[in-house]
Structure formats: structure tokens, C-alpha cells
Scaffold this active site. Structure first.
Site, PDB file in Angstrom:
ATOM      1  N   GLU A 162       0.817  -1.209   0.000  1.00  0.00           N
ATOM      2  CA  GLU A 162       0.000   0.000   0.000  1.00  0.00           C
ATOM      3  C   GLU A 162       0.853   1.263   0.000  1.00  0.00           C
ATOM      4  O   GLU A 162       1.922   1.284   0.603  1.00  0.00           O
ATOM      5  CB  GLU A 162      -0.861   0.042   1.268  1.00  0.00           C
ATOM      6  CG  GLU A 162      -1.790  -1.116   1.387  1.00  0.00           C
ATOM      7  CD  GLU A 162      -2.502  -1.117   2.719  1.00  0.00           C
ATOM      8  OE1 GLU A 162      -3.264  -2.049   2.961  1.00  0.00           O
ATOM      9  OE2 GLU A 162      -2.292  -0.191   3.517  1.00  0.00           O
ATOM     10  N   CYS A 173       3.878  -6.005  15.901  1.00  0.00           N
ATOM     11  CA  CYS A 173       3.262  -5.031  16.818  1.00  0.00           C
ATOM     12  C   CYS A 173       1.756  -5.334  16.867  1.00  0.00           C
ATOM     13  O   CYS A 173       1.115  -5.464  15.821  1.00  0.00           O
ATOM     14  CB  CYS A 173       3.535  -3.607  16.355  1.00  0.00           C
ATOM     15  SG  CYS A 173       5.311  -3.293  16.155  1.00  0.00           S
ATOM     16  N   CYS A 233      -1.070  -3.278  14.924  1.00  0.00           N
ATOM     17  CA  CYS A 233      -0.794  -2.870  13.546  1.00  0.00           C
ATOM     18  C   CYS A 233      -1.320  -3.898  12.549  1.00  0.00           C
ATOM     19  O   CYS A 233      -1.007  -5.091  12.654  1.00  0.00           O
ATOM     20  CB  CYS A 233       0.721  -2.683  13.389  1.00  0.00           C
ATOM     21  SG  CYS A 233       1.243  -2.458  11.686  1.00  0.00           S
ATOM     22  N   ASN A 266      -5.588   3.971  15.210  1.00  0.00           N
ATOM     23  CA  ASN A 266      -6.588   3.543  14.226  1.00  0.00           C
ATOM     24  C   ASN A 266      -6.990   2.121  14.601  1.00  0.00           C
ATOM     25  O   ASN A 266      -6.118   1.253  14.649  1.00  0.00           O
ATOM     26  CB  ASN A 266      -5.911   3.463  12.846  1.00  0.00           C
ATOM     27  CG  ASN A 266      -6.428   4.487  11.887  1.00  0.00           C
ATOM     28  OD1 ASN A 266      -7.583   4.878  11.929  1.00  0.00           O
ATOM     29  ND2 ASN A 266      -5.563   4.912  10.992  1.00  0.00           N
ATOM     30  N   SER A 306       9.328   4.690  16.506  1.00  0.00           N
ATOM     31  CA  SER A 306       8.005   4.402  17.072  1.00  0.00           C
ATOM     32  C   SER A 306       8.178   3.940  18.511  1.00  0.00           C
ATOM     33  O   SER A 306       8.717   2.870  18.751  1.00  0.00           O
ATOM     34  CB  SER A 306       7.312   3.312  16.247  1.00  0.00           C
ATOM     35  OG  SER A 306       7.133   3.783  14.935  1.00  0.00           O
ATOM     36  N   CYS A 341      -1.692   2.075   8.283  1.00  0.00           N
ATOM     37  CA  CYS A 341      -0.706   1.134   7.768  1.00  0.00           C
ATOM     38  C   CYS A 341      -1.259  -0.285   7.640  1.00  0.00           C
ATOM     39  O   CYS A 341      -1.690  -0.891   8.608  1.00  0.00           O
ATOM     40  CB  CYS A 341       0.442   1.201   8.773  1.00  0.00           C
ATOM     41  SG  CYS A 341       1.649  -0.060   8.735  1.00  0.00           S
ATOM     42  N   CYS A 377       4.968  -7.474   7.480  1.00  0.00           N
ATOM     43  CA  CYS A 377       6.026  -7.076   8.417  1.00  0.00           C
ATOM     44  C   CYS A 377       6.188  -8.185   9.448  1.00  0.00           C
ATOM     45  O   CYS A 377       5.199  -8.779   9.882  1.00  0.00           O
ATOM     46  CB  CYS A 377       5.684  -5.763   9.114  1.00  0.00           C
ATOM     47  SG  CYS A 377       6.990  -5.189  10.235  1.00  0.00           S
ATOM     48  N   CYS A 418       3.378   8.282   1.699  1.00  0.00           N
ATOM     49  CA  CYS A 418       3.752   7.280   2.692  1.00  0.00           C
ATOM     50  C   CYS A 418       3.958   5.954   1.958  1.00  0.00           C
ATOM     51  O   CYS A 418       3.012   5.418   1.387  1.00  0.00           O
ATOM     52  CB  CYS A 418       2.631   7.187   3.730  1.00  0.00           C
ATOM     53  SG  CYS A 418       2.913   5.924   4.955  1.00  0.00           S
TER      54      CYS A 418
HETATM   55  N1  SAH Z   1       7.708  -0.231  10.782  1.00  0.00           N
HETATM   56  C1  SAH Z   1       7.926   1.151  10.942  1.00  0.00           C
HETATM   57  C2  SAH Z   1       7.231   1.986   9.875  1.00  0.00           C
HETATM   58  C3  SAH Z   1       5.862   1.550   9.465  1.00  0.00           C
HETATM   59  S1  SAH Z   1       4.592   1.706  10.694  1.00  0.00           S
HETATM   60  C4  SAH Z   1       7.528   1.590  12.336  1.00  0.00           C
HETATM   61  O1  SAH Z   1       6.923   0.793  13.054  1.00  0.00           O
HETATM   62  O2  SAH Z   1       7.858   2.724  12.694  1.00  0.00           O
HETATM   63  C5  SAH Z   1       4.384   3.494  10.722  1.00  0.00           C
HETATM   64  C6  SAH Z   1       3.781   4.016  11.995  1.00  0.00           C
HETATM   65  O3  SAH Z   1       2.393   3.651  12.094  1.00  0.00           O
HETATM   66  C7  SAH Z   1       4.444   3.485  13.257  1.00  0.00           C
HETATM   67  O4  SAH Z   1       4.661   4.530  14.176  1.00  0.00           O
HETATM   68  C8  SAH Z   1       3.415   2.515  13.771  1.00  0.00           C
HETATM   69  O5  SAH Z   1       3.566   2.240  15.127  1.00  0.00           O
HETATM   70  C9  SAH Z   1       2.139   3.229  13.412  1.00  0.00           C
HETATM   71  N2  SAH Z   1       0.935   2.395  13.437  1.00  0.00           N
HETATM   72  C10 SAH Z   1       0.813   1.104  13.091  1.00  0.00           C
HETATM   73  N3  SAH Z   1      -0.465   0.695  13.260  1.00  0.00           N
HETATM   74  C11 SAH Z   1      -1.153   1.765  13.703  1.00  0.00           C
HETATM   75  C12 SAH Z   1      -2.510   1.972  14.071  1.00  0.00           C
HETATM   76  N4  SAH Z   1      -3.389   0.985  14.003  1.00  0.00           N
HETATM   77  N5  SAH Z   1      -2.878   3.192  14.504  1.00  0.00           N
HETATM   78  C13 SAH Z   1      -1.963   4.211  14.580  1.00  0.00           C
HETATM   79  N6  SAH Z   1      -0.676   4.073  14.249  1.00  0.00           N
HETATM   80  C14 SAH Z   1      -0.265   2.849  13.825  1.00  0.00           C
HETATM   81 FE1  SF4 Z   2       5.880  -3.575  11.435  1.00  0.00          FE
HETATM   82 FE2  SF4 Z   2       5.836  -0.955  11.974  1.00  0.00          FE
HETATM   83 FE3  SF4 Z   2       3.562  -2.395  11.918  1.00  0.00          FE
HETATM   84 FE4  SF4 Z   2       5.304  -2.763  13.894  1.00  0.00          FE
HETATM   85  S1  SF4 Z   2       4.146  -0.906  13.447  1.00  0.00           S
HETATM   86  S2  SF4 Z   2       4.267  -4.398  12.746  1.00  0.00           S
HETATM   87  S3  SF4 Z   2       7.218  -2.531  12.837  1.00  0.00           S
HETATM   88  S4  SF4 Z   2       4.901  -1.993  10.207  1.00  0.00           S
END
Ligand code: SAH
Ligand code: SF4
Length: 349
Positions: free
Chosen positions: A98, A122, A125, A299, A223, A342, A118, A111
Site C-alpha cells: 500500500e 506489533c 498494527c 486507528n 516508534s 498502515c 512485516c 507514505c
Molecule cells: N515499521 C515502521 C514503519 C511503518 S509503521 C515503524 O513501526 O515505525 C508506521 C507508523 O504507524 C508506526 O509509528 C506505527 O507504530 C504506526 N501504526 C501502526 N499501526 C497503527 C494503528 N493501528 N494506529 C496508529 N498508528 C499505527
Molecule cells: Fe511492522 Fe511498523 Fe507495523 Fe510494527 S508498526 S508491525 S514494525 S509496520
């Protein structure tokens, strides 16, 4: 080098030196490579037909050896206010990624993804919930930008900023990601300034240290999401490997080495990490560090029960940080109705 099964070779996988080698192999003078490079990254041509300064023979060779269009846009959604556009691309091997365009404050921020899926897991996510499918090639990372740059060019606009905050952990695909940013930054080509390029990492400490030592000028975001190990490990499993003291030590060293401000990302989850106490602990840990904190209400995602914090609590959190001298901005949730978070579109298909 090119592990994308689509043939011929994607031109976006090459840097200028590699392209020059190819062109010389074809018996052409090496300056032809620069003409091709500028056609690709300045003119944004998507087919060899556009390269009118090249001989017909060279155009045919270009067509036979390289592909200028490798990713298929499958779904595109535009938010109600028209400011957020999200595209799901199918790659050559049918994996999905995406890319999200966000337009606000006269900026066109793209973005982009660094991996399909991934492996960092997390819990909140959507990308983490699907696991790692594979790394993207540098060409696949670059092409997301070229695709949107073409669309914007048609209306006289351009991409002003790129953030590697889409699917994937960029520092888990370090070389391809950095090569891609180097290509976008190239003065003879796409020429996007280093300060307009940002990498966001979940906190892979050795990669942060490597990045600091390499002297590139791209922005770094980390993050964080929690200021204590127990809470952070429950949200971001990678914290068990690289706990907060090691992570923040690497961040301090990064700032010292590069003299650059670091950004911390914090998704505010109602009654999980949005308390005054977390803000205070965070402030104490960031004391004296050249940094900025971005908070954004979570989110919601299908496999996680938590919800986003309220606007009011987000502002209290921000004010508490500010009270302790830590600059903080509350980000709005953009494009929520088009699943612009994301990995949220890919998880549906
Ligand atoms: N892997 C990297 C970059 C991609 S995620 C990272 O984790 O930094 C980009 C950002 O979106 C990160 O700060 C992540 O924690 C955040 N993110 C992921 N899922 C999310 C969600 N459901 N709501 C808000 N932020 C989220
Ligand atoms: Fe991967 Fe970033 Fe999502 Fe964590 S927040 S699962 S590191 S994409």
C-alpha cells in the site's frame, strides 16, 4: 539484485552507475545513461516511446531489457475530503503493498512501503497482523514514488515529502530502503532533498547505530508508544530484544553524532498508553534530547481490542509533555474511512 520475478529487469532497481555499465555494455557512450536516467526520474516517462533524444535502436534496446512499469494499481480509494488517496499495488509475484498520498498544508506527502507485510508483530498494527511476506526491492520502493509523481505531474504538482511509514520495517530491509532513498535524493534524477525524506523504525538498535554512522541526511522517526519496558513489550514484541534503555541510548547517540532532531511516534490507545503518568515518564526519559513527539489516536484494527484515545485526552497528553519541555504535536487521523492506516487495505483483500 532483482528478486522481483517480473521480467525484464525493472529500471528502478538500478542506480546510475549500474545503468551506465549496461549502456556501455551495449556499445553506447555512457552519457546516454544520464539521458535515460533523466527521462525516467525527471520527465517521469513510463515507456521508451518518450525518449525521443535517443536513437530508435537504443529505444528498442531499452524496451527489450528494462521495464518502466512493474506494479499494478489494483484498488485506489480517495477520502471524502479528497486529501488522502490510498493505492493497493499488486507486485509481480501477486504480493500486495500500500501507498498513501496525504495532501495538506501545501505539502504532498507520500507514505510508502518497504516490505510486503512485516515480521515485527506489533499487536495493534494491521501490517504486523499479517506477518512478513517478503522484502521489497529498492526498485519497488522507488516505483511507488514515481507512480504518484506521474499522477501529480499531470495536474502541475509534485511530491514534496516521502515518509517510509507504510507497510514493513524499513530497517529490516536496510539496504534496499537506503538505496531507494538515495535514488530519490539523486540530484541528477528525482532530486528530492534529504530533509524531505523520513524513515520510521520500530527501534532496531544496530540499524539506528549504522544509520547514524553513515552520515546520510534523511530524517529519522522512532516508534515508541510506551515509556516502560513491560508496556512496550506487550505492544511491540521487538522491545524484548532491544529494550528502552538501549533504544534511547542509540537515539541519544544518533542526535549527538548527526546533530539532527529525532521524531518519536506514539499511537495513543485509550486507557493503555494515554495516561498523564506515561507522559511524565516519557518526559523524564527524553529530557535534554533534541526531539519531537508526534501523537496520533490509534486507528482500530481487526485483531486488536484497543481503541483510539479521545481528542481531549490526546491534548492533555501533549500539554503534559510540553509542560516538561518536550515539543509534541497531535496528528489527526487522516483518511480513516478509506482504511488509510498502515496495512489496513491489504488486510481486507
Ligand atoms: N515499521 C515502521 C514503519 C511503518 S509503521 C515503524 O513501526 O515505525 C508506521 C507508523 O504507524 C508506526 O509509528 C506505527 O507504530 C504506526 N501504526 C501502526 N499501526 C497503527 C494503528 N493501528 N494506529 C496508529 N498508528 C499505527
Ligand atoms: Fe511492522 Fe511498523 Fe507495523 Fe510494527 S508498526 S508491525 S514494525 S509496520
Amino acid at each position: 539484485m532483482n528478486d522481483n520475478p517480473v521480467k525484464p529487469l525493472s529500471i528502478y532497481d538500478l542506480d546510475l552507475v549500474q545503468l551506465q555499465e549496461r549502456v556501455v555494455d551495449w556499445g553506447e557512450p555512457s552519457y546516454r545513461a544520464l539521458q535515460i536516467w533523466q527521462g525516467v526520474y525527471k520527465q517521469l516517462w513510463s515507456s521508451p516511446v518518450g525518449f525521443t533524444s535517443l536513437s530508435k535502436g537504443l529505444r528498442q534496446r531499452l524496451d527489450a531489457e528494462f521495464s518502466l512499469w512493474n506494479m499494478r494499481p489494483e484498488i485506489s480509494k480517495t477520502s471524502l475530503d479528497k486529501n488522502t488517496v490510498k493505492t493497493l499495488f499488486r507486485l509481480g509475484d501477486e504480493k500486495a503493498i500500500e501507498t498513501v498520498l496525504m495532501r495538506y498544508n501545501k505539502r504532498n506527502t507520500l507514505c510508502i512501503s518497504s516490505q510486503a507485510g512485516c515480521g515485527m508483530g506489533c499487536v495493534f498494527c494491521a501490517t504486523g497482523q499479517m506477518g512478513l511476506k517478503r522484502n521489497l526491492t529498492s526498485g519497488e520502493i522507488v516505483e511507488q514514488v514515481v507512480y504518484y509523481a506521474r499522477i501529480l505531474k499531470a495536474s502541475g504538482e509534485s511530491i514534496t515529502n516521502v515518509v517510509v511509514m507504510g507497510m514493513g520495517e524499513p530497517f529490516h530491509n536496510y539496504d534496499a530502503t537506503l538505496h531507494a532513498l538515495d535514488r530519490l535524493n539523486d540530484k541528477d534524477g528525482f532530486n528530492l532533498g534529504a530533509r524531505r525524506l523520513t524513515i520510521s523504525t520500530v527501534g532496531l538498535v544496530p540499524a539506528i547505530r549504522r544509520f547514524a554512522s553513515e552520515g546520510r541526511q534523511y530524517n529519522l522517526a522512532v516508534s515508541l508508544h510506551a515509556a516502560e519496558d513491560e508496556l512496550r513489550s506487550s505492544l511491540l514484541p521487538i522491545n524484548k530484544k532491544y529494550p528502552l534503555n538501549e533504544l534511547l541510548a542509540a537515539c541519544r547517540d544518533y542526535v549527538e553524532q548527526t546533530r539532527r532532531r529525532i521524531t518519536f511516534e506514539w499511537a495513543l490507545i485509550l486507557d493503555v498508553n494515554d495516561s498523564m503518568e506515561q507522559a511524565q515518564i516519557l518526559a523524564s526519559k527524553l529530557k535534554g534530547l533534541l526531539c519531537h513527539v508526534n501523537v496520533i489516536p490509534l486507528n482500530p484494527t481487526p485483531q486488536y481490542r484497543g481503541t483510539g484515545t479521545t481528542r481531549q485526552r490526546a491534548e492533555i497528553f501533549r500539554d503534559e509533555l510540553a509542560h516538561h519541555g518536550i515539543p509534541c504535536t497531535v496528528r489527526l487521523r487522516r483518511g480513516i474511512e478509506i482504511q488509510a492506516g498502515c496495512g489496513q487495505l491489504a488486510i481486507q483483500v
